[in-house]
Design a protein around this motif. Structure first.
Motif, PDB file in Angstrom:
ATOM      1  N   GLY A 520       0.719  -1.299   0.082  1.00  9.24           N
ATOM      2  CA  GLY A 520       0.082   0.012   0.011  1.00  9.24           C
ATOM      3  C   GLY A 520       0.679   1.272   0.068  1.00  9.24           C
ATOM      4  O   GLY A 520       1.911   1.331   0.728  1.00  9.24           O
ATOM      5  N   LEU A 521       0.345   2.436  -0.785  1.00 15.28           N
ATOM      6  CA  LEU A 521       1.089   3.722  -0.805  1.00 15.28           C
ATOM      7  C   LEU A 521       0.199   4.587  -0.704  1.00 15.28           C
ATOM      8  O   LEU A 521      -1.047   4.448  -1.227  1.00 15.28           O
ATOM      9  N   ARG A 522       0.591   5.816  -0.178  1.00 17.54           N
ATOM     10  CA  ARG A 522      -0.046   7.028  -0.604  1.00 17.54           C
ATOM     11  C   ARG A 522       0.139   7.621  -1.677  1.00 17.54           C
ATOM     12  O   ARG A 522       1.326   7.816  -2.399  1.00 17.54           O
ATOM     13  N   ALA A 523      -0.775   8.272  -2.284  1.00 17.28           N
ATOM     14  CA  ALA A 523      -0.673   9.226  -3.643  1.00 17.28           C
ATOM     15  C   ALA A 523      -1.353  10.372  -3.516  1.00 17.28           C
ATOM     16  O   ALA A 523      -2.457  10.608  -2.810  1.00 17.28           O
ATOM     17  N   MET A 524      -0.584  11.479  -4.052  1.00 17.22           N
ATOM     18  CA  MET A 524      -1.127  12.921  -3.919  1.00 17.22           C
ATOM     19  C   MET A 524      -1.493  13.340  -5.611  1.00 17.22           C
ATOM     20  O   MET A 524      -0.578  13.119  -6.302  1.00 17.22           O
ATOM     21  N   GLY A 525      -2.611  13.730  -5.846  1.00 15.14           N
ATOM     22  CA  GLY A 525      -2.956  14.677  -6.939  1.00 15.14           C
ATOM     23  C   GLY A 525      -3.035  16.018  -6.732  1.00 15.14           C
ATOM     24  O   GLY A 525      -3.739  16.456  -6.086  1.00 15.14           O
ATOM     25  N   TRP A 526      -1.999  16.675  -7.009  1.00 11.75           N
ATOM     26  CA  TRP A 526      -1.772  17.981  -6.553  1.00 11.75           C
ATOM     27  C   TRP A 526      -2.824  18.902  -7.570  1.00 11.75           C
ATOM     28  O   TRP A 526      -2.803  18.860  -8.774  1.00 11.75           O
ATOM     29  N   ARG A 527      -3.593  19.717  -6.881  1.00 13.36           N
ATOM     30  CA  ARG A 527      -4.404  20.752  -7.686  1.00 13.36           C
ATOM     31  C   ARG A 527      -5.264  19.846  -8.784  1.00 13.36           C
ATOM     32  O   ARG A 527      -5.463  20.098  -9.888  1.00 13.36           O
ATOM     33  N   TRP A 528      -5.889  18.738  -8.037  1.00  9.91           N
ATOM     34  CA  TRP A 528      -6.864  18.103  -8.630  1.00  9.91           C
ATOM     35  C   TRP A 528      -8.101  18.646  -9.717  1.00  9.91           C
ATOM     36  O   TRP A 528      -8.629  19.426  -8.972  1.00  9.91           O
ATOM     37  N   GLN A 529      -8.282  18.378 -10.888  1.00 11.01           N
ATOM     38  CA  GLN A 529      -9.272  19.094 -11.567  1.00 11.01           C
ATOM     39  C   GLN A 529     -10.741  18.215 -11.498  1.00 11.01           C
ATOM     40  O   GLN A 529     -11.496  18.752 -12.246  1.00 11.01           O
ATOM     41  N   GLY A 530     -10.495  16.962 -11.392  1.00  8.40           N
ATOM     42  CA  GLY A 530     -11.701  16.310 -11.492  1.00  8.40           C
ATOM     43  C   GLY A 530     -12.810  16.019 -10.563  1.00  8.40           C
ATOM     44  O   GLY A 530     -12.826  16.876  -9.344  1.00  8.40           O
ATOM     45  N   GLU A 531     -13.354  14.825 -10.640  1.00  7.85           N
ATOM     46  CA  GLU A 531     -14.645  14.833  -9.604  1.00  7.85           C
ATOM     47  C   GLU A 531     -14.121  14.288  -8.449  1.00  7.85           C
ATOM     48  O   GLU A 531     -12.879  13.589  -8.403  1.00  7.85           O
ATOM     49  N   ALA A 532     -14.936  14.170  -7.215  1.00  9.45           N
ATOM     50  CA  ALA A 532     -14.557  13.489  -5.986  1.00  9.45           C
ATOM     51  C   ALA A 532     -14.472  12.097  -5.847  1.00  9.45           C
ATOM     52  O   ALA A 532     -13.555  11.591  -5.257  1.00  9.45           O
ATOM     53  N   ASN A 533     -15.335  11.552  -6.627  1.00  8.22           N
ATOM     54  CA  ASN A 533     -15.516   9.999  -6.564  1.00  8.22           C
ATOM     55  C   ASN A 533     -14.811   9.391  -7.784  1.00  8.22           C
ATOM     56  O   ASN A 533     -15.155   9.601  -8.864  1.00  8.22           O
ATOM     57  N   LEU A 534     -13.718   8.431  -7.382  1.00  7.77           N
ATOM     58  CA  LEU A 534     -13.031   7.876  -8.290  1.00  7.77           C
ATOM     59  C   LEU A 534     -13.367   6.139  -8.357  1.00  7.77           C
ATOM     60  O   LEU A 534     -14.018   5.822  -7.399  1.00  7.77           O
ATOM     61  N   PRO A 535     -13.470   5.509  -9.507  1.00  7.65           N
ATOM     62  CA  PRO A 535     -13.626   4.029  -9.559  1.00  7.65           C
ATOM     63  C   PRO A 535     -12.807   3.285  -8.494  1.00  7.65           C
ATOM     64  O   PRO A 535     -11.748   3.797  -8.013  1.00  7.65           O
ATOM     65  N   GLY A 536     -13.214   2.012  -8.169  1.00  5.90           N
ATOM     66  CA  GLY A 536     -12.697   1.390  -7.288  1.00  5.90           C
ATOM     67  C   GLY A 536     -11.023   1.028  -7.623  1.00  5.90           C
ATOM     68  O   GLY A 536     -10.322   0.684  -6.849  1.00  5.90           O
ATOM     69  N   ARG A 537     -11.047   0.744  -9.028  1.00  4.96           N
ATOM     70  CA  ARG A 537      -9.472   0.467  -9.184  1.00  4.96           C
ATOM     71  C   ARG A 537      -8.961   1.171 -10.342  1.00  4.96           C
ATOM     72  O   ARG A 537      -9.827   1.542 -11.311  1.00  4.96           O
ATOM     73  N   VAL A 538      -8.051   1.850 -10.070  1.00  3.34           N
ATOM     74  CA  VAL A 538      -7.300   2.576 -10.989  1.00  3.34           C
ATOM     75  C   VAL A 538      -5.887   2.344 -11.425  1.00  3.34           C
ATOM     76  O   VAL A 538      -5.222   1.397 -10.935  1.00  3.34           O
ATOM     77  N   ASP A 539      -5.427   2.896 -12.716  1.00  2.00           N
ATOM     78  CA  ASP A 539      -4.009   2.979 -13.106  1.00  2.00           C
ATOM     79  C   ASP A 539      -3.483   4.146 -12.412  1.00  2.00           C
ATOM     80  O   ASP A 539      -4.180   5.124 -12.992  1.00  2.00           O
ATOM     81  N   VAL A 540      -2.367   4.239 -12.397  1.00  2.00           N
ATOM     82  CA  VAL A 540      -1.832   5.522 -11.935  1.00  2.00           C
ATOM     83  C   VAL A 540      -0.437   5.800 -12.543  1.00  2.00           C
ATOM     84  O   VAL A 540       0.320   4.867 -12.772  1.00  2.00           O
ATOM     85  N   ALA A 541      -0.077   6.961 -12.999  1.00  2.00           N
ATOM     86  CA  ALA A 541       1.247   7.292 -13.655  1.00  2.00           C
ATOM     87  C   ALA A 541       1.700   8.458 -12.558  1.00  2.00           C
ATOM     88  O   ALA A 541       0.793   9.170 -12.052  1.00  2.00           O
ATOM     89  N   TYR A 542       2.889   8.217 -12.101  1.00  2.00           N
ATOM     90  CA  TYR A 542       3.421   9.292 -11.094  1.00  2.00           C
ATOM     91  C   TYR A 542       5.062   9.410 -11.074  1.00  2.00           C
ATOM     92  O   TYR A 542       5.902   8.404 -11.907  1.00  2.00           O
ATOM     93  N   ARG A 543       5.456  10.326 -10.361  1.00  2.00           N
ATOM     94  CA  ARG A 543       6.950  10.506  -9.833  1.00  2.00           C
ATOM     95  C   ARG A 543       7.067   9.982  -8.604  1.00  2.00           C
ATOM     96  O   ARG A 543       5.956  10.295  -7.759  1.00  2.00           O
ATOM     97  N   LEU A 544       7.877   9.324  -8.228  1.00  2.00           N
ATOM     98  CA  LEU A 544       8.190   8.770  -6.815  1.00  2.00           C
ATOM     99  C   LEU A 544       8.951   9.871  -5.783  1.00  2.00           C
ATOM    100  O   LEU A 544      10.020  10.361  -6.375  1.00  2.00           O
ATOM    101  N   ALA A 545       8.217  10.341  -4.640  1.00  2.00           N
ATOM    102  CA  ALA A 545       8.895  11.273  -3.634  1.00  2.00           C
ATOM    103  C   ALA A 545       9.088  10.452  -2.445  1.00  2.00           C
ATOM    104  O   ALA A 545       8.140   9.604  -2.091  1.00  2.00           O
ATOM    105  N   LEU A 546       9.758  11.377  -1.759  1.00  2.00           N
ATOM    106  CA  LEU A 546       9.978  10.912  -0.100  1.00  2.00           C
ATOM    107  C   LEU A 546       9.575  12.196   0.614  1.00  2.00           C
ATOM    108  O   LEU A 546      10.234  13.097   0.271  1.00  2.00           O
ATOM    109  N   ASN A 547       8.551  12.059   1.271  1.00  2.00           N
ATOM    110  CA  ASN A 547       7.878  13.157   1.695  1.00  2.00           C
ATOM    111  C   ASN A 547       8.244  13.251   3.248  1.00  2.00           C
ATOM    112  O   ASN A 547       8.084  12.088   3.877  1.00  2.00           O
ATOM    113  N   SER A 548       8.579  14.188   3.681  1.00  2.00           N
ATOM    114  CA  SER A 548       8.801  14.549   5.120  1.00  2.00           C
ATOM    115  C   SER A 548       7.945  15.236   5.879  1.00  2.00           C
ATOM    116  O   SER A 548       7.499  16.498   5.182  1.00  2.00           O
TER     117      SER A 548
END
Length: 631
Positions: A520-548
């Motif tokens: 499991g991992l946390r994901a952040m969509g900064w300044r998200w432009q879509g609807e609040a409710n997402l489907p139950g399963r998704v494909d995600v594209a991302y950059r890996l970050a180390l958050n402090s």
């Protein structure tokens, strides 16, 4: 900014056969996902990867810049005689750091440098004749341009007439004819394939300062010069190749302990005084605070900040930068909201080229807002602000593939002045020409969209299962740093991720808790432009970050793309692919795969790979990636 689901246009990478992966040096192994990224970027040998991880030392600059010796000799004379030397810069981060670099070094070496930077609002770009006349009246007999100069024909003709010599350091396009000059340092004057070809203005200032310090056997100026090279190169988004990469690798580790009081003050106010200053921290925390001054205030503030030895004065100046940066953020937010309201008022159909004009918008920030509109809508955008006397001044930004410079050249008869490069530009236009200009730009953007397609492109470079994401993978990823233009931070993708929770945070940011199998991992969509409710399963594209946060570090996915999942997690028995209005079911079969359509017809990978039709070949490629057969 993360576009809404229907605003994204995914392009998965083509498959790499195992023998197609580049090989890391034997003593420096890398994970397969990183090798896939490097292979797709053209690093096709262990030698090429070794040069990326540890670039060769810069060759002697004197062999690459024909006029360097002449420039150094004249500056040595100025230092020995305590001459006044004008450092003529520009009001962006590259120009201000270049100016501070040479001012700081020349102060230490005995000259009397004078910073001379034009006003964004009153003077416009580059050296002008009035500045030259003022400097000559002050007794200046030598000027050095940084990040400008090759186009300052009128100003330098005037300088020659007044007996003022000029050393030009610039990386903008060389015109014909060149203005009068004593010496010219320019990347285009280096040999073909020179590692100096990617230098920004601050890099050329560093070449000159380093050669001068070495000639005088004075090492005390080299550290501050390298510090400012790092700041200016990252802020100007210069390509991180050649000597840029070598010097950043050398300079970034010592940046946090810089002797520059101004840099220490900026770190303190940005909350970076306890963290190492890497390229990301410079790009997102330090550079905006410097850039804000050039956009809204007096660039001399930055030059003084980066050259003062007084910590108290440095802190006062850094607070001024902080205030201007807050003002810049507020202006950008207000103009962006107004621009979006104007677009929405025209209805759901948007033009292919977004062109918006308001007299009261601030010239210093409209480029930032234009870039945000490009991120949001995936379309080229121009924002115009009033300039007086019936004219408007514009900043233009565009997605990759739409060439701003060519578009403006096409529209040249309608413009008073213009300039730029493929991704960005600017122009001045009379108000009565705006409608005709928009019509021409729309035609160009329509033709581009016919080929590129609608929406913001999402282009991951390698498939990465969650089970492989850990601290060791992140440490291996850090070996590829610094990231920037020419070598961006990799974008990975993971498929069939279960959305365990989703939350819309203040500021419009989307926070997800995702699971893939046991990981499991946390994901952040900064300044998200879509609807609040997402489907139950998704494909995600991302950059890996180390958050402090509050002393705790955790790996996090910074999302650049999100879509309903076409299938299960990597390694599942069968996945579903949706292409246009068609659905296909894909499964493994031995070392290959089978694709079945809605009619029940099946196609094996062996058959599809030799198929002549591009659609079928692309379908087999997507199926191989979806089933995890390739990275």
């Amino acid at each position: 900014m993360l576009p809404a689901l229907d605003q994204q246009r995914w392009h998965l990478p083509g498959p790499l056969a195992p023998e197609g992966l580049c090989q890391a040096p034997a003593d420096s192994p890398l994970p397969e996902a990183l090798l896939a990224v490097l292979s797709r970027r053209g690093f096709n040998s262990a030698k090429a990867i070794a040069a990326l991880l540890d670039p060769p030392a810069a060759p002697p600059a004197g062999r690459h810049f024909p006029d360097l010796a002449k420039a150094v000799a004249r500056l040595k004379q100025a230092c020995s005689q305590g001459e006044a030397v004008a450092i003529c810069g520009d009001y962006d981060a590259d120009g201000m750091t270049s100016t501070a670099l040479l001012v700081g070094v020349l102060q230490r070496l005995g000259a009397r440098p004078v910073a001379a930077i034009p006003s964004r609002m009153d003077d416009g770009y580059g050296l002008n004749a009035a500045m030259v006349e003022r400097l000559a009246e002050q007794g200046v007999a030598l000027l050095v341009t940084v990040d400008n100069g090759v186009s300052a024909l009128e100003a330098l003709v005037r300088a020659e007439a007044l007996g003022v010599e000029a050393i030009l350091t610039d990386h903008h396009t060389i015109p014909d004819p060149l203005p009068p000059h004593l010496a010219l340092l320019h990347p285009e004057r280096t040999p073909p394939k020179s590692p100096y070809r990617g230098l920004a203005g601050v890099g050329l200032a560093y070449v000159l300062a380093a050669a001068l310090c070495q000639s005088l056997k004075r090492a005390d100026g080299l550290q501050i010069a390298l510090n400012l090279f790092c700041i200016g190169t990252i802020a100007d988004m210069a390509p991180l190749v050649g000597v840029n990469r070598r010097w950043l690798i050398d300079g970034l580790p010592g940046l946090g302990g810089s002797p520059l009081a101004g840099l220490q003050a900026l770190q303190r106010l940005a909350g970076l005084d306890e963290a190492p200053l890497d390229a990301q921290a410079v790009g997102f925390q330090i550079a905006p605070r410097i850039n804000a001054v050039g956009r809204l205030g007096d660039p001399q503030l930055v030059v003084e900040l980066l050259t003062t030895d007084d910590p108290d004065r440095a802190l006062d100046l850094a607070r001024d930068c902080e205030a201007l940066n807050r003002q810049r953020r507020d202006l950008c937010s207000a103009i962006e909201a107004e621009a979006i309201a104007l677009l929405e008022a025209d209805g759901p159909r948007r033009p292919a080229f977004l062109l918006l004009a308001q007299n009261h918008w601030h010239h210093g920030v409209i480029g930032i807002v234009a870039a945000r509109l490009v991120e949001r809508f995936g379309l080229p955008a121009a924002l115009l602000a009033g300039e007086g006397q019936g004219r408007l001044r514009a900043s233009v930004r565009a997605p990759r593939g739409f060439a701003v410079d060519r578009a403006l050249q096409h529209c040249a008869p309608l413009l008073e002045r213009f300039g730029g490069h493929p991704a960005a530009g600017g122009f001045t236009v009379r108000a009565e020409q705006v409608a005709a200009l928009h019509e021409q730009l729309n035609q160009l953007a329509d033709a581009w969209l016919q080929q590129a397609g609608q929406g913001t492109p999402v282009e991951p470079e390698a498939l990465l299962p969650f089970a492989q994401i850990d601290r060791d993978f992140h440490r291996q990823l850090q070996r590829l740093e610094p990231f920037g233009i020419g070598h961006p931070q990799p974008v990975f993708w993971s498929q069939g991720c279960e959305v365990a929770s989703q939350k819309l945070l203040r500021g419009g940011h989307l926070q997800l808790e995702l699971r893939q199998g046991e990981a499991g991992l946390r994901a952040m969509g900064w300044r998200w432009q879509g609807e609040a409710n997402l489907p139950g399963r998704v494909d995600v594209a991302y950059r890996l970050a180390l958050n402090s946060w509050q002393g705790e570090e955790r790996l996090q996915l910074d999302l650049v793309g999100l879509r309903p999942s076409a299938g299960g997690a990597s390694g599942s028995d069968e996945v579903v692919l949706k292409r246009r209005d068609r659905t296909y079911w894909c499964r493994r079969e031995g070392a290959g795969l089978v694709v079945r359509n809605a009619a029940g017809d099946e196609l094996t990978s062996a058959e599809g790979s030799s198929h002549a039709h591009p659609y079928v070949r692309a379908l087999i490629q997507d199926a191989a990636i979806a089933l995890g057969l390739v990275a």
